[in-house]
Design a protein around this motif. Structure first.
Motif, short mmCIF file in Angstrom:
data_model
loop_
_atom_site.label_atom_id
_atom_site.label_comp_id
_atom_site.label_asym_id
_atom_site.label_seq_id
_atom_site.Cartn_x
_atom_site.Cartn_y
_atom_site.Cartn_z
N ALA A 151 0.80 -1.22 0.00
CA ALA A 151 0.00 0.00 0.00
C ALA A 151 0.83 1.26 0.00
CB ALA A 151 -0.93 0.01 1.21
N LEU A 152 0.33 2.24 -0.75
CA LEU A 152 0.63 3.65 -0.55
C LEU A 152 -0.57 4.16 0.23
CD1 LEU A 152 1.48 4.47 -4.26
CD2 LEU A 152 3.15 4.20 -2.44
N GLY A 153 -0.37 4.67 1.42
CA GLY A 153 -1.53 5.04 2.21
C GLY A 153 -1.16 5.62 3.55
N GLY A 154 -1.99 5.27 4.56
CA GLY A 154 -1.83 5.88 5.85
C GLY A 154 -1.81 4.88 6.99
N PRO A 155 -1.86 5.38 8.22
CA PRO A 155 -1.70 4.52 9.40
C PRO A 155 -2.80 3.47 9.56
CG PRO A 155 -2.32 6.77 10.01
CD PRO A 155 -1.97 6.81 8.57
N ARG A 156 -3.99 3.77 9.12
CA ARG A 156 -5.07 2.78 9.28
C ARG A 156 -4.87 1.59 8.36
NH1 ARG A 156 -10.51 5.67 11.26
NH2 ARG A 156 -9.52 7.23 12.57
N MET A 157 -4.39 1.85 7.17
CA MET A 157 -4.08 0.75 6.26
C MET A 157 -2.95 -0.10 6.83
SD MET A 157 -4.40 3.08 2.81
CE MET A 157 -4.14 1.83 1.54
N GLN A 158 -1.97 0.56 7.43
CA GLN A 158 -0.86 -0.16 8.04
C GLN A 158 -1.36 -1.01 9.22
OE1 GLN A 158 2.21 2.28 9.90
NE2 GLN A 158 3.77 0.87 9.12
N GLN A 159 -2.20 -0.44 10.06
CA GLN A 159 -2.74 -1.18 11.20
C GLN A 159 -3.61 -2.35 10.76
OE1 GLN A 159 -4.77 1.87 13.40
NE2 GLN A 159 -2.87 2.99 13.82
N ALA A 160 -4.25 -2.21 9.59
CA ALA A 160 -5.10 -3.28 9.09
C ALA A 160 -4.31 -4.46 8.54
CB ALA A 160 -6.04 -2.74 8.00
N GLY A 161 -3.00 -4.26 8.31
CA GLY A 161 -2.18 -5.36 7.86
C GLY A 161 -1.46 -5.17 6.54
N ALA A 162 -1.52 -3.97 5.96
CA ALA A 162 -0.83 -3.73 4.69
C ALA A 162 0.67 -3.55 4.91
CB ALA A 162 -1.40 -2.48 4.01
N GLU A 163 1.45 -3.99 3.92
CA GLU A 163 2.89 -3.72 3.90
C GLU A 163 3.08 -2.37 3.21
OE1 GLU A 163 5.26 -7.07 2.40
OE2 GLU A 163 3.42 -8.27 2.47
N MET A 164 3.53 -1.38 3.96
CA MET A 164 3.55 -0.02 3.44
C MET A 164 4.76 0.22 2.54
SD MET A 164 0.76 0.90 4.69
CE MET A 164 0.78 2.57 4.01
N ILE A 165 4.48 0.69 1.33
CA ILE A 165 5.53 1.15 0.43
C ILE A 165 5.92 2.58 0.77
CG2 ILE A 165 6.10 1.64 -1.99
CD1 ILE A 165 4.00 -0.48 -2.76
N GLU A 166 4.91 3.40 1.05
CA GLU A 166 5.14 4.81 1.42
C GLU A 166 3.91 5.31 2.16
OE1 GLU A 166 5.85 9.20 -0.66
OE2 GLU A 166 5.90 7.38 -1.88
N MET A 167 4.13 6.15 3.16
CA MET A 167 3.03 6.79 3.87
C MET A 167 2.62 8.03 3.08
SD MET A 167 2.50 4.77 6.42
CE MET A 167 1.57 5.63 7.68
N THR A 168 1.46 7.98 2.46
CA THR A 168 1.03 9.06 1.56
C THR A 168 -0.30 9.68 1.96
OG1 THR A 168 -0.04 7.43 0.12
CG2 THR A 168 2.23 8.05 -0.42
N ALA A 169 -0.94 9.19 3.01
CA ALA A 169 -2.32 9.62 3.31
C ALA A 169 -2.49 10.15 4.73
CB ALA A 169 -3.28 8.45 3.08
N GLN A 170 -1.41 10.67 5.31
CA GLN A 170 -1.57 11.20 6.67
C GLN A 170 -2.39 12.46 6.69
OE1 GLN A 170 1.34 10.40 5.14
NE2 GLN A 170 2.95 9.96 6.63
N HIS A 171 -2.27 13.27 5.61
CA HIS A 171 -2.96 14.55 5.56
C HIS A 171 -3.62 14.70 4.20
CE1 HIS A 171 -0.86 15.44 9.24
NE2 HIS A 171 0.32 15.32 8.63
N ALA A 172 -4.58 15.63 4.13
CA ALA A 172 -5.26 15.88 2.87
C ALA A 172 -4.27 16.35 1.82
CB ALA A 172 -6.35 16.94 3.05
#
Length: 409
Positions: free
Chosen positions: A38-59
Motif C-alpha cells: 500500500a501507498l496510504g496511511g496509518p489505518r491501512m498499516q494497522q489493518a495489515g498492509a505492507e507499506m511502500i510509502e506513507m502518503t495519506a496522513q494529511h489531505a
C-alpha cells in the motif's frame, strides 16, 4: 525465485486511508497468504498492509503546494515502476484522489496488463468531468460505488460497477468493531471568548446542541468556519442556552479553527472542539450545520437533522463550478433523494455567499421545531435504507477477490 504475488492499494488522503483499511483487514483475515502492499496511511498499516510509502496522513496539497506535491508524485512513479517489475501485482485498488491515482493505474496497465483494477469510491464523473469517462473505461475493470445511484449511471456509460455500501454506516461500524472516529476517549476542548482552550465535557440535558462541521481540509475550514461561527453567534441570541460543538477531523484542523477564532473573537461564540470524533459529535447534537461533503452522508446515516452549506466566491461558483456540473444539488443526501425520485431532504446553501442570515433562519426552524427535526430524521432514514443491507467490508472485499480470480469465503 518467482516474484511475490499480491495486491496494491493506493490512497493519498485520510478519507482514502479510512476506506481501504476495512477491506485490507478483511483480505488479511480471509487470505492471509496474499501480500497486500500500500501507498496510504496509518489505518491501512494497522489493518495489515505492507507499506511502500506513507502518503495519506494529511489531505492532498492545494494551491501553492501543488507543484512540489506533483514533483514528489513523479519521483514516486519511478520508484513504483521498479517495485511493480519485482512483484506480481494481480490487482490494483486505487482509492479516491483521481488526479494522482490515474497515473498509477496507467502504469499498472502498461507494466502489468494482466492485473485487474478496481476503483474503491467512484470518481464523481456523474457530477462533473463526464468527458473523462473514456479514461475510466481504459483504466478500470470495476468501480466499487459508495452511493446507491452510481452503479446505474456507470453501467449506462459502459463501466462495470457495484454498490458496496459505506464504512460509515452505523451497522457496519458495529459489526466490524471499527469506528472511524479517532481518539474517542479524549475530552472535548472548549474555546471561550478569549480564545483560550479548557476541558469541558458537554452540555446539560435541558439545552439544545448545535454541531458545526466546517470540513477537514485547511482551505475548507478557511472558507466555511467564519460563516459558521457568525451563524452560531447569531443563534445564541435566539437560543440563550444553545451549546455549540465543533467537529475537527484532526489536530491540524482544530488548530486552524482555533487560529481563525482568535482572529475573529467578536464573531465566535463559546464552543467546544472534539478532535477526531465526528460521529459522536453528530450523535450528540440536536442539529448540525455541515460543510457539504462526506460528513453530510454520515449525518444522514445517523439521522442527525442538518443544514448543508459551502462558501464559494461568485466568480468560482458561477463561472467555473456551475457550468462544469450536471446536478442541481451538491449535498449528498439531496443527491441520493433526487436520484430516487424524492424531494430534497436537507436545506442546502451550496454555493453560498457567506451571509449567515439565511443559515440562521433555516437552523432556527429545526432548533425550534421538534416536528421538523422528526420529519427530517424520517426522510434521512428513507434515503439511507440501501446502506442497511450492504456490509461494506464484505461487499468490497468480495468484489476485489472475484475480479482478481480468487475464491471468496
Amino acid at each position: 525465485m518467482s516474484p511475490r504475488r499480491g495486491m496494491l492499494f493506493s490512497a493519498f488522503e485520510p478519507s482514502g486511508d479510512e476506506l481501504a483499511a476495512p477491506v485490507i483487514r478483511r483480505l488479511r483475515d480471509t487470505h492471509p497468504d496474499l501480500h497486500l502492499w500500500a501507498l496510504g496511511g496509518p489505518r491501512m498499516q494497522q489493518a495489515g498492509a505492507e507499506m511502500i510509502e506513507m502518503t495519506a496522513q494529511h489531505a492532498a496539497m492545494l494551491g501553492d503546494d501543488l507543484l512540489p506535491h506533483l514533483r514528489r508524485h513523479v519521483a514516486r512513479l519511478g520508484q513504483l515502476k521498479s517495485f511493480v517489475a519485482r512483484h506480481d501485482i494481480v490487482a490494483h485498488v486505487p482509492i479516491d484522489s483521481p488526479v494522482l491515482n490515474w497515473s498509477i493505474c496507467q502504469m499498472i496497465r502498461d507494466r502489468r496488463p494482466g492485473a485487474r483494477i478496481a476503483h474503491l469510491s467512484a470518481p464523481q464523473l456523474w457530477l462533473w468531468g463526464s468527458s473523462r469517462i473514456g479514461k475510466l473505461r481504459r483504466l478500470t475493470d470495476h468501480v466499487l460505488c459508495l452511493l446507491p445511484f452510481e452503479p446505474a449511471w456507470f453501467t449506462r456509460q459502459g463501466v462495470r460497477a457495484t454498490f458496496v455500501g459505506h464504512p460509515l454506516a452505523p451497522h457496519t461500524l458495529t459489526s466490524e468493531h471499527h469506528n472511524l472516529d479517532q481518539n474517542d476517549a479524549e475530552p472535548m476542548i472548549q474555546v471561550n471568548e478569549t480564545g483560550h482552550a479548557n476541558v469541558n465535557m458537554g452540555a446539560s440535558d435541558e439545552s439544545l446542541t448545535l454541531g458545526l462541521l466546517p470540513g477537514s481540509r485547511e482551505h475548507e475550514i478557511r472558507m466555511n468556519w467564519p460563516t459558521m461561527a457568525r451563524t452560531a453567534n447569531m443563534l445564541r441570541r435566539r437560543f440563550a442556552d444553545l451549546c455549540v460543538t465543533v467537529a475537527a477531523a484532526d489536530e491540524r484542523a482544530a488548530q486552524s479553527i482555533d487560529a481563525l477564532s482568535q482572529k475573529r473573537r467578536c464573531d465566535s461564540p463559546p464552543f467546544r472542539v472534539r478532535v477526531g470524533q465526528t460521529g459522536q459529535t453528530l450523535r450528540d447534537c440536536d442539529v448540525a450545520l455541515i460543510a457539504a461533503g462526506t460528513a453530510t452522508l454520515q449525518a444522514a446515516m445517523l439521522r442527525t437533522p442538518m443544514v448543508a452549506m459551502y462558501n464559494l466566491n461568485w466568480f468560482r461558483a458561477n463561472l467555473l463550478i456551475r457550468p462544469m456540473t450536471t446536478s442541481n444539488t451538491y449535498a449528498l443526501p439531496n443527491m441520493i433523494a433526487e436520484a430516487a425520485g424524492r424531494p430534497w431532504v436537507v436545506p442546502e446553501f451550496v454555493p453560498h455567499s457567506g451571509d449567515p442570515r439565511p443559515l440562521v433562519e433555516a437552523l432556527t426552524l429545526l432548533l425550534a421545531g421538534t416536528h421538523r427535526r422528526a420529519a427530517q430524521r424520517e426522510a434521512l432514514r428513507a434515503i439511507t435504507e440501501p446502506y442497511e443491507h450492504v456490509p461494506f467490508a464484505d461487499a468490497a472485499t468480495q468484489c476485489v477477490l472475484q475480479l482478481a480470480g480468487y475464491t471468496t469465503q
